[in-house]
Design an enzyme around this catalytic site. Sequence first.
Site, PDB file in Angstrom:
ATOM      1  N   HIS A 257       0.827  -1.197   0.000  1.00  0.00           N
ATOM      2  CA  HIS A 257       0.000   0.000   0.000  1.00  0.00           C
ATOM      3  C   HIS A 257       0.872   1.262   0.000  1.00  0.00           C
ATOM      4  O   HIS A 257       0.701   2.161  -0.828  1.00  0.00           O
ATOM      5  CB  HIS A 257      -0.922  -0.028   1.232  1.00  0.00           C
ATOM      6  CG  HIS A 257      -1.830   1.157   1.359  1.00  0.00           C
ATOM      7  ND1 HIS A 257      -3.142   1.136   0.931  1.00  0.00           N
ATOM      8  CD2 HIS A 257      -1.621   2.400   1.860  1.00  0.00           C
ATOM      9  CE1 HIS A 257      -3.698   2.318   1.164  1.00  0.00           C
ATOM     10  NE2 HIS A 257      -2.801   3.110   1.730  1.00  0.00           N
ATOM     11  N   GLU A 258       1.832   1.317   0.912  1.00  0.00           N
ATOM     12  CA  GLU A 258       2.682   2.511   1.005  1.00  0.00           C
ATOM     13  C   GLU A 258       3.591   2.636  -0.219  1.00  0.00           C
ATOM     14  O   GLU A 258       3.907   3.744  -0.647  1.00  0.00           O
ATOM     15  CB  GLU A 258       3.503   2.487   2.296  1.00  0.00           C
ATOM     16  CG  GLU A 258       2.670   2.462   3.586  1.00  0.00           C
ATOM     17  CD  GLU A 258       1.607   3.553   3.661  1.00  0.00           C
ATOM     18  OE1 GLU A 258       1.774   4.610   3.010  1.00  0.00           O
ATOM     19  OE2 GLU A 258       0.575   3.326   4.336  1.00  0.00           O
ATOM     20  N   HIS A 261       1.689   4.563  -2.777  1.00  0.00           N
ATOM     21  CA  HIS A 261       1.819   6.013  -2.534  1.00  0.00           C
ATOM     22  C   HIS A 261       3.210   6.518  -2.942  1.00  0.00           C
ATOM     23  O   HIS A 261       3.353   7.556  -3.587  1.00  0.00           O
ATOM     24  CB  HIS A 261       1.623   6.318  -1.041  1.00  0.00           C
ATOM     25  CG  HIS A 261       0.199   6.268  -0.575  1.00  0.00           C
ATOM     26  ND1 HIS A 261      -0.786   7.035  -1.136  1.00  0.00           N
ATOM     27  CD2 HIS A 261      -0.396   5.559   0.423  1.00  0.00           C
ATOM     28  CE1 HIS A 261      -1.944   6.813  -0.503  1.00  0.00           C
ATOM     29  NE2 HIS A 261      -1.734   5.904   0.440  1.00  0.00           N
ATOM     30  N   GLU A 287      -4.731   7.695  -3.165  1.00  0.00           N
ATOM     31  CA  GLU A 287      -5.267   6.439  -2.641  1.00  0.00           C
ATOM     32  C   GLU A 287      -5.557   5.455  -3.769  1.00  0.00           C
ATOM     33  O   GLU A 287      -5.480   4.236  -3.573  1.00  0.00           O
ATOM     34  CB  GLU A 287      -6.519   6.738  -1.811  1.00  0.00           C
ATOM     35  CG  GLU A 287      -6.938   5.632  -0.874  1.00  0.00           C
ATOM     36  CD  GLU A 287      -6.022   5.422   0.340  1.00  0.00           C
ATOM     37  OE1 GLU A 287      -5.089   6.235   0.551  1.00  0.00           O
ATOM     38  OE2 GLU A 287      -6.231   4.435   1.056  1.00  0.00           O
TER      39      GLU A 287
END
Lengths: 492, 492
Positions: A257-258, A261, A287
């Site tokens: 997830h990170e 980003h 997101e």
Amino acid sequence: MTAEYDALMDFVRETEALAAISGRLEWDQETMMPRGAAPQRGAEMAALEGVLHARRTDPRMGDWLSASEESATDDVARAQLRHIRRSFERTSKVPARLAAEIARVTSETQGIWADARAGDDFETFAPALEKVIALKREEGAALAGDGDLYDAMLQDYEPGTTAADLEAMFGALRPELTDLRAAVREARAPARLTGIFDETAQMRLTRKLAKAFGYDMTHGRVDKAVHPFSSGSGLDVRITTRTSETDPFNCFYSTIHEVGHACYEQNISRGYLLTPLGQGVSMGVHESQSRIYENQLGRSRAFTGWLYGEMRDAFGDFGIPDEESFYGTVNRVSDGYIRTEADELQYNLHVLMRFDLERALVSGDLSVADLEAAWNDRFEADFGYRVDRPANGVLQDVHWAVGLLGYFPTYSLGNVYAGCLHEALRAALPDLDSQLARGETSGATAWLADNVQTHGGLFEPRDVIARARGAEPSEAPLLAYLKEKFTGIYGL
Amino acid sequence: MTAEYDALMDFVRETEALAAISGRLEWDQETMMPRGAAPQRGAEMAALEGVLHARRTDPRMGDWLSASEESATDDVARAQLRHIRRSFERTSKVPARLAAEIARVTSETQGIWADARAGDDFETFAPALEKVIALKREEGAALAGDGDLYDAMLQDYEPGTTAADLEAMFGALRPELTDLRAAVREARAPARLTGIFDETAQMRLTRKLAKAFGYDMTHGRVDKAVHPFSSGSGLDVRITTRTSETDPFNCFYSTIHEVGHACYEQNISRGYLLTPLGQGVSMGVHESQSRIYENQLGRSRAFTGWLYGEMRDAFGDFGIPDEESFYGTVNRVSDGYIRTEADELQYNLHVLMRFDLERALVSGDLSVADLEAAWNDRFEADFGYRVDRPANGVLQDVHWAVGLLGYFPTYSLGNVYAGCLHEALRAALPDLDSQLARGETSGATAWLADNVQTHGGLFEPRDVIARARGAEPSEAPLLAYLKEKFTGIYGL
């Protein structure tokens, strides 16, 4: 371009460099800072904030902007000016006294919230929250002029999007998601993951995953922190993750997830470095990147097949017999109260209820005194069971305590956008699954880099998705994807 | 105090907070920063430097200073004003153009020096060094007015000390040290340390040593870096160390040295936080702390006895039979070319020759073209053998390349000051050795905290030592200490 534009951009570049320093100090605070340093760091951050505020409201900005806007012809310059104008107006509209008061009160309220959550007591939090909402309404009114309060708040996180846009999307999602959720709850669930997973081995595999998703370690680093986050832009984008000996998925999917980003920030056109275009364009688009990396790619049948082998290599036999079962285990839908622990299916139900509740708080239709009851009723209606205590309900998120009103919906907007991008990506890369099955994400991530990430702030958020999709954004692809995925896994 | 003084101190406190941020970023750069981030970090540091320079030359500073100096009555306020005045005058005397040129050229020359050292070629470095010296002479002239150029340069590192003061001390040291060095070279040397020492175990013991010397881990942290250093003031003072599997002393004594610097910063009166008094008062006094921790305490017979046991616990039998032999091994004097690797006895000879050479460069008595030959001749005269190649001689230190003229002598001044403090400390703590033999340094470090460290910038550097010693500083105690120590170890 004109001398005024050059002067403006030199000034803004320096401001962006100083703002990047502020971000780097926040990273330090969460990862490296000795705990006794907090008061000194507070003074340092306040001094830097003072410098940033003075620069962002510098009257020369207004002069340079006006002089430049008349003559700007190319798209990049026009986009830079659009961002600078928006930020300058925003900062100028809010009285310094009010901005300082919001900073003071939200910082205080964060502590009150943490104590209230630890003590499981909404009553001690309510008066502080009332103050925050009153101040944010005052700020919203200063920003909105004659317009809608909540729409004005949204602009801080998702410029160009209105509550009406979101209501249309979310309104279409909610009944379908609650139905799907109810059906899943009746069906036989895949096996849970059990056992103990060595944390050093988790960190080794998590770094491999970060690289597999294209995270550039020469311009980043991975550390452990209490909360996973991504920090920085351009040439220095760092992520954190966490480990739990019983839950390696938390580590791996936090990392992926990170990385979503972080890759967004790393892949923005280098020509935009330290300018307003050199950052992710909105929370929703940000997101969309973290979610598509984490879910549509990272939790796909194809990729989890590869991950299964990696986990067997790292941890030996952990009781899941084959790839197909492992896919079910990764995507298991479990009862739970906490948004940040929710699976793909339930996550949006969490966000949708916060969106409705916070709009009611802002409009005054819901008082803080009634918030806990409203939360609990809505939760039961959408999830099918009752919240057991405030720490698992209305007290679980820090957002409202620190004045983030209009922020929650960007999480689900990001999922909607991820659904759009995933549909387009599948059309562009017919053999995506065979790549993912080899742990190979470069086809997908290159497509996202070219169609979304490289643009930084060049286009408005909604336009970024529309251009990549070749059609206006819609919740339909996300819904179709979720239905197909969970119908398959749960044999509905 | 007056409103002007309050306004001045508020402004200065913010400036100090911003300067602390700059220091923190330098730490990050040496320890954590991904290597590809360098260009972005350069832009960030330049932006912050711009903010700092504007604040340090802000014309309001001059007005506030003049208004406050008339009415300042208490010692603390007078000391704050003395520091602020000195820094304001210094910054104002050097034209911005010259300051920028020095920053640009020294940054460039650092790269040229690194390449020249790697290529072992003084010729490629010489023209760049000539430029640096010319610019520093120009700066020195701006600072000196009618006074001495080199004395003006010294003030940046050791306010209140002149070349004549140093010459008197160093002139008395040199013949005695060369004689002692020659005698030691003829005598039978203690055994060298041999073997392989696990680096993880080194880091574990090095943290124990840091704590044993009173380093406060709630306001600091220990990391590995290429060069050991201490960074920060007040509530956040971090150190770095390094490990080598064949040379654990490098790790341990680098740590103790940096802990000396760090404890000085940590132990300054908290009331001075983020003000000019809240930092070590000079390089010489700073070095007195690092050196007395490292040498007079850390390399004493008593403390090495305790360390011997700790190393046996950590590494097993490493071939040194007993405490007495270990004391010799720790303090072994070996032939060598490199200042930073030199033992207590030879270290000052390194510094003394740099002091003489750099004064000759600044006065024009020595040209850069003749520097290498002058270096090699002086080295042979003082050490008894010839430099084998420029990387081991004139190219070994970065200082001159980056414009640090007047910095070297503070190393030996620090040793002289450490000698004074050690003499006074022994008088105040008659049972110091029995404490050190238990690994107990708190008696010594508390004495240093109370008599030196707590004062920060309250007194002038020389006065700090004079007050702690109860007499003017002199090289005599250092010399007596070195003679006694090495006469004992080498049985002279």
